[in-house]
Design a protein around this motif. Structure first.
Motif, PDB file in Angstrom:
ATOM      1  N   VAL A  45       0.763  -1.454  -0.333  1.00 24.54           N
ATOM      2  CA  VAL A  45      -0.302   0.035  -0.447  1.00 24.54           C
ATOM      3  C   VAL A  45       0.433   1.478  -0.100  1.00 24.54           C
ATOM      4  CG1 VAL A  45      -1.719   1.127   1.565  1.00 24.54           C
ATOM      5  CG2 VAL A  45      -2.025  -1.073   1.155  1.00 24.54           C
ATOM      6  N   VAL A  46       0.699   2.714  -0.873  1.00 19.61           N
ATOM      7  CA  VAL A  46       1.567   3.126  -1.224  1.00 19.61           C
ATOM      8  C   VAL A  46       0.884   4.547  -0.598  1.00 19.61           C
ATOM      9  CG1 VAL A  46       3.187   2.060  -2.648  1.00 19.61           C
ATOM     10  CG2 VAL A  46       1.283   3.764  -3.808  1.00 19.61           C
ATOM     11  N   THR A  47      -0.871   4.513  -0.591  1.00 28.09           N
ATOM     12  CA  THR A  47      -0.780   5.724  -0.049  1.00 28.09           C
ATOM     13  C   THR A  47      -2.047   5.590   1.147  1.00 28.09           C
ATOM     14  OG1 THR A  47      -3.044   5.773  -1.487  1.00 28.09           O
ATOM     15  CG2 THR A  47      -1.148   6.766  -2.230  1.00 28.09           C
ATOM     16  N   HIS A  48      -2.146   6.479   2.117  1.00 26.48           N
ATOM     17  CA  HIS A  48      -3.258   5.761   3.176  1.00 26.48           C
ATOM     18  C   HIS A  48      -4.723   5.771   2.342  1.00 26.48           C
ATOM     19  CE1 HIS A  48       0.052   7.067   6.210  1.00 26.48           C
ATOM     20  NE2 HIS A  48      -0.451   8.477   5.274  1.00 26.48           N
ATOM     21  N   PRO A  49      -5.310   4.547   2.900  1.00 25.63           N
ATOM     22  CA  PRO A  49      -6.573   4.669   2.076  1.00 25.63           C
ATOM     23  C   PRO A  49      -7.561   5.716   3.045  1.00 25.63           C
ATOM     24  CG  PRO A  49      -5.925   2.506   3.392  1.00 25.63           C
ATOM     25  CD  PRO A  49      -4.417   3.522   3.307  1.00 25.63           C
TER      26      PRO A  49
END
Length: 171
Positions: free
Chosen positions: A12-16
């Motif tokens: 995961v590379v961005t905050h959900p």
């Protein structure tokens, strides 16, 4: 309709981000990266062979679990329908984005550990009111999936919350 169902292993590379839509539904979206590597026998080293970035959208029952469990930097396995989204950017350039409408998401247990808290049939969480965060070890993939020049994941000084008075779920 054409449905390309795929499974992607990555980080995961961005905050959900959870959004409430006007029709009453909720959706959680985030970006993930999947790194391809190959072994170069001439140099006896692993070589990066490209990164696939895609936007993942989670709907219905998946919203609660993803919103409570995933954070930037977490290693995951995502399964769902793959699509491309074509649009015109503000600068007038035509762009394409690879998207996945996820049907299942889970932690990549080869790179982390996870505590399972099952939901009751009604959709409520059974047991304590807080969910356990995954406990992830850094891997070589973490170093390759970077956002804005920072390493993935949250501040190393922040410990994941612990569940009190719970026992592991039997399989």
């Amino acid at each position: 309709m054409y449905e390309a169902m795929v499974t992607v292993i990555g980080t995961v590379v961005t905050h959900p981000v959870k959004r409430d839509l006007t029709n009453g539904e909720q959706v959680v979206t985030f970006r993930m990266a999947s790194n391809s590597r190959r072994f170069n026998p001439e140099t006896s080293e692993w070589v990066d062979a490209g990164t696939l970035y895609l936007t993942v959208s989670c709907w219905r029952r998946l919203v609660v679990g993803v919103d409570a469990s995933l954070r930037r930097g977490d290693p995951i396995i995502a399964h769902g329908q793959l699509r491309t989204h074509e649009y015109r950017a503000r600068d007038g350039v035509e762009r394409r984005d690879v998207e996945m409408r996820a049907t299942s998401i889970g932690p990549d247990l080869s790179r982390c550990t996870a505590h399972v808290v099952r939901r009751a049939v009604s959709g409520a969480v059974s047991g304590p009111s807080t969910l356990a965060r995954n406990s992830c070890d850094r891997s070589s993939a973490d170093d390759r999936a970077r956002v804005d020049g920072e390493g993935p994941g949250e501040d190393a000084t922040t410990a994941p919350p612990q569940l009190a008075d719970t026992e592991p779920v039997d399989a």
